[in-house]
Scaffold this motif. Sequence first.
Motif, PDB file in Angstrom:
ATOM      1  N   ILE A   1      60.788 -34.952  -6.193  1.00  0.00           N
ATOM      2  CA  ILE A   1      60.305 -33.715  -6.825  1.00  0.00           C
ATOM      3  C   ILE A   1      59.226 -33.070  -5.957  1.00  0.00           C
ATOM      4  N   LYS A   2      58.336 -33.875  -5.408  1.00  0.00           N
ATOM      5  CA  LYS A   2      57.288 -33.336  -4.532  1.00  0.00           C
ATOM      6  C   LYS A   2      57.914 -32.626  -3.329  1.00  0.00           C
ATOM      7  N   GLY A   3      58.995 -33.191  -2.797  1.00  0.00           N
ATOM      8  CA  GLY A   3      59.674 -32.589  -1.657  1.00  0.00           C
ATOM      9  C   GLY A   3      60.318 -31.248  -1.976  1.00  0.00           C
ATOM     10  N   LEU A   4      60.565 -30.980  -3.260  1.00  0.00           N
ATOM     11  CA  LEU A   4      61.142 -29.688  -3.665  1.00  0.00           C
ATOM     12  C   LEU A   4      60.085 -28.587  -3.713  1.00  0.00           C
ATOM     13  N   ASN A   5      58.822 -28.988  -3.573  1.00  0.00           N
ATOM     14  CA  ASN A   5      57.698 -28.045  -3.487  1.00  0.00           C
ATOM     15  C   ASN A   5      57.575 -27.152  -4.730  1.00  0.00           C
ATOM     16  N   PRO A   6      57.477 -27.749  -5.915  1.00  0.00           N
ATOM     17  CA  PRO A   6      57.313 -26.924  -7.118  1.00  0.00           C
ATOM     18  C   PRO A   6      55.925 -26.297  -7.164  1.00  0.00           C
ATOM     19  N   CYS A   7      55.807 -25.183  -7.881  1.00  0.00           N
ATOM     20  CA  CYS A   7      54.480 -24.579  -8.042  1.00  0.00           C
ATOM     21  C   CYS A   7      53.680 -25.343  -9.086  1.00  0.00           C
ATOM     22  N   ILE A   8      54.363 -26.082  -9.972  1.00  0.00           N
ATOM     23  CA  ILE A   8      53.699 -26.921 -10.962  1.00  0.00           C
ATOM     24  C   ILE A   8      54.690 -27.942 -11.483  1.00  0.00           C
ATOM     25  N   ILE A   9      54.199 -29.143 -11.802  1.00  0.00           N
ATOM     26  CA  ILE A   9      54.984 -30.133 -12.537  1.00  0.00           C
ATOM     27  C   ILE A   9      54.137 -30.572 -13.721  1.00  0.00           C
ATOM     28  N   VAL A  10      54.729 -30.541 -14.904  1.00  0.00           N
ATOM     29  CA  VAL A  10      54.028 -31.002 -16.101  1.00  0.00           C
ATOM     30  C   VAL A  10      54.663 -32.303 -16.564  1.00  0.00           C
ATOM     31  N   VAL A  11      53.819 -33.260 -16.918  1.00  0.00           N
ATOM     32  CA  VAL A  11      54.270 -34.574 -17.373  1.00  0.00           C
ATOM     33  C   VAL A  11      53.616 -34.845 -18.723  1.00  0.00           C
ATOM     34  N   VAL A  12      54.433 -35.062 -19.739  1.00  0.00           N
ATOM     35  CA  VAL A  12      53.961 -35.345 -21.088  1.00  0.00           C
ATOM     36  C   VAL A  12      54.642 -36.610 -21.578  1.00  0.00           C
ATOM     37  N   ASP A  13      53.869 -37.496 -22.200  1.00  0.00           N
ATOM     38  CA  ASP A  13      54.481 -38.697 -22.766  1.00  0.00           C
ATOM     39  C   ASP A  13      53.513 -39.345 -23.750  1.00  0.00           C
TER      40      ASP A  13
ATOM     41  N   ASN B   1      44.279 -42.269 -29.336  1.00  0.00           N
ATOM     42  CA  ASN B   1      45.191 -41.556 -28.434  1.00  0.00           C
ATOM     43  C   ASN B   1      46.636 -41.728 -28.872  1.00  0.00           C
ATOM     44  N   SER B   2      47.400 -40.634 -28.833  1.00  0.00           N
ATOM     45  CA  SER B   2      48.818 -40.749 -29.174  1.00  0.00           C
ATOM     46  C   SER B   2      49.721 -40.171 -28.087  1.00  0.00           C
ATOM     47  N   VAL B   3      49.442 -38.948 -27.622  1.00  0.00           N
ATOM     48  CA  VAL B   3      50.287 -38.298 -26.614  1.00  0.00           C
ATOM     49  C   VAL B   3      49.380 -37.655 -25.571  1.00  0.00           C
ATOM     50  N   PHE B   4      49.767 -37.769 -24.295  1.00  0.00           N
ATOM     51  CA  PHE B   4      48.996 -37.118 -23.234  1.00  0.00           C
ATOM     52  C   PHE B   4      49.825 -36.022 -22.572  1.00  0.00           C
ATOM     53  N   ALA B   5      49.129 -35.021 -22.054  1.00  0.00           N
ATOM     54  CA  ALA B   5      49.755 -33.936 -21.290  1.00  0.00           C
ATOM     55  C   ALA B   5      48.993 -33.773 -19.983  1.00  0.00           C
ATOM     56  N   THR B   6      49.725 -33.622 -18.883  1.00  0.00           N
ATOM     57  CA  THR B   6      49.115 -33.443 -17.565  1.00  0.00           C
ATOM     58  C   THR B   6      49.869 -32.367 -16.800  1.00  0.00           C
ATOM     59  N   ALA B   7      49.166 -31.751 -15.845  1.00  0.00           N
ATOM     60  CA  ALA B   7      49.790 -30.738 -14.989  1.00  0.00           C
ATOM     61  C   ALA B   7      49.378 -31.008 -13.548  1.00  0.00           C
ATOM     62  N   TRP B   8      50.326 -30.814 -12.620  1.00  0.00           N
ATOM     63  CA  TRP B   8      50.114 -31.225 -11.228  1.00  0.00           C
ATOM     64  C   TRP B   8      50.696 -30.211 -10.259  1.00  0.00           C
ATOM     65  N   VAL B   9      50.125 -30.195  -9.045  1.00  0.00           N
ATOM     66  CA  VAL B   9      50.686 -29.433  -7.933  1.00  0.00           C
ATOM     67  C   VAL B   9      50.785 -30.362  -6.725  1.00  0.00           C
ATOM     68  N   PRO B  10      51.728 -30.081  -5.805  1.00  0.00           N
ATOM     69  CA  PRO B  10      51.836 -30.908  -4.599  1.00  0.00           C
ATOM     70  C   PRO B  10      50.558 -30.836  -3.755  1.00  0.00           C
ATOM     71  N   ASN B  11      50.350 -31.842  -2.959  1.00  0.00           N
ATOM     72  CA  ASN B  11      49.212 -31.938  -2.054  1.00  0.00           C
ATOM     73  C   ASN B  11      49.038 -30.637  -1.270  1.00  0.00           C
ATOM     74  N   GLY B  12      47.821 -30.069  -1.354  1.00  0.00           N
ATOM     75  CA  GLY B  12      47.518 -28.882  -0.574  1.00  0.00           C
ATOM     76  C   GLY B  12      47.753 -27.578  -1.289  1.00  0.00           C
ATOM     77  N   LEU B  13      48.336 -27.621  -2.505  1.00  0.00           N
ATOM     78  CA  LEU B  13      48.627 -26.382  -3.222  1.00  0.00           C
ATOM     79  C   LEU B  13      47.737 -26.187  -4.433  1.00  0.00           C
ATOM     80  N   GLU B  14      46.692 -27.033  -4.565  1.00  0.00           N
ATOM     81  CA  GLU B  14      45.911 -26.999  -5.789  1.00  0.00           C
ATOM     82  C   GLU B  14      45.129 -25.714  -5.996  1.00  0.00           C
ATOM     83  N   ASP B  15      44.949 -24.901  -4.956  1.00  0.00           N
ATOM     84  CA  ASP B  15      44.254 -23.636  -5.136  1.00  0.00           C
ATOM     85  C   ASP B  15      45.183 -22.560  -5.679  1.00  0.00           C
TER      86      ASP B  15
END
Length: 363
Positions: A216-228, A349-363
Amino acid sequence: MWVLNNVASSVGDPNQRLTSCFLRALISRASSVCPTTMSFNSSSTIHRRLMSVTELAGYVDLIPWHRFGFCASNSAIFKAIQGCPRVHILDFSITHCMQWPTLIDALAKRPEGPPSLRITVPSCRPLVPPLLNVSTEEVGLRLGNFAKFRDVPFEFNIIDVDTSSLLSHLTPSILNLRDDEVLVVNCQNWLRYLSDETMGSAHQDASLRDTFLDIIKGLNPCIIVVVDEDSDLSAPSLTSRITTCFNYLWIPFDALETFLPKDSYQRLEYESDIGHKIENIISFEGFQRIERLESGAKMCQRVKNVGFFSIPFSEETVREVKFLLDEHASGWGMKREEDMLVLTWKGHNSVFATAWVPNGLED
């Protein structure tokens, strides 16, 4: 187990109902080891069934277990794609695209006008509740009709793939990635069904979970959200899994007690689906144990190790989630942790939500 059988009840108080699920799971495990194990009373067990779309909507709305993740993710995605004319969402979820009507509605109201939206889903899905009585194609048609009604240009694609070959299909050509689109990757209660065990030298001793994130990182998304769900239920020790599972899954049983009568069919069905999860966690080992949940903290570290940077949730997102929780029982709350927004029940705690960008795109 005989003692538990005398106190467990699928229509009793929350502890009795939870105990009933654990008892059935223990009986299932014992029966696989010793087929002559005597059966216990489990006549009240509700068998899993296929829901209609309307029933699924009610199921998702029952408690904010899913809606919390939908709300946090959609708000983060909406912010990440501001000003983008074309958006492609790669969706990995167990809730049959129930997340997207709300986002489509928000995009329709965007001041600069809605983007052209494309959603791609895999044809394979873990065989876990909730189960739907219409095909993925039908889900796509319904989403398309809703998007048309809201004047949002829309396209729905299905990757025809099975679980074993999923990773090999996550390529720009198969996904039909387009240079003029921004890519969003959405993972809702899904990563736990990818094995967390290492796969061997072909993947440099990486687990299926790590390999997926790396691809997924190699696909260069503008954002990935992970919830579980925020609990660690992947331990090899059965004793540890039983203890952690019991100390975590009391939450939905307790929450449902606050507003549904003991004999509510909707409640019994929801609790039966949790029982299905408990049975897999306790009764099975090896590849048969597909419920391999890890805590939010562990998942965050895993995502960081692959090379993603965490995006903090905005104050607007926090307000939206709080507004959502106001629609539910007063025991639900929310807190911020280092990289996460966390749904809580009575402070747990029951459910967490996170949002991420690939290395170098956090701005």
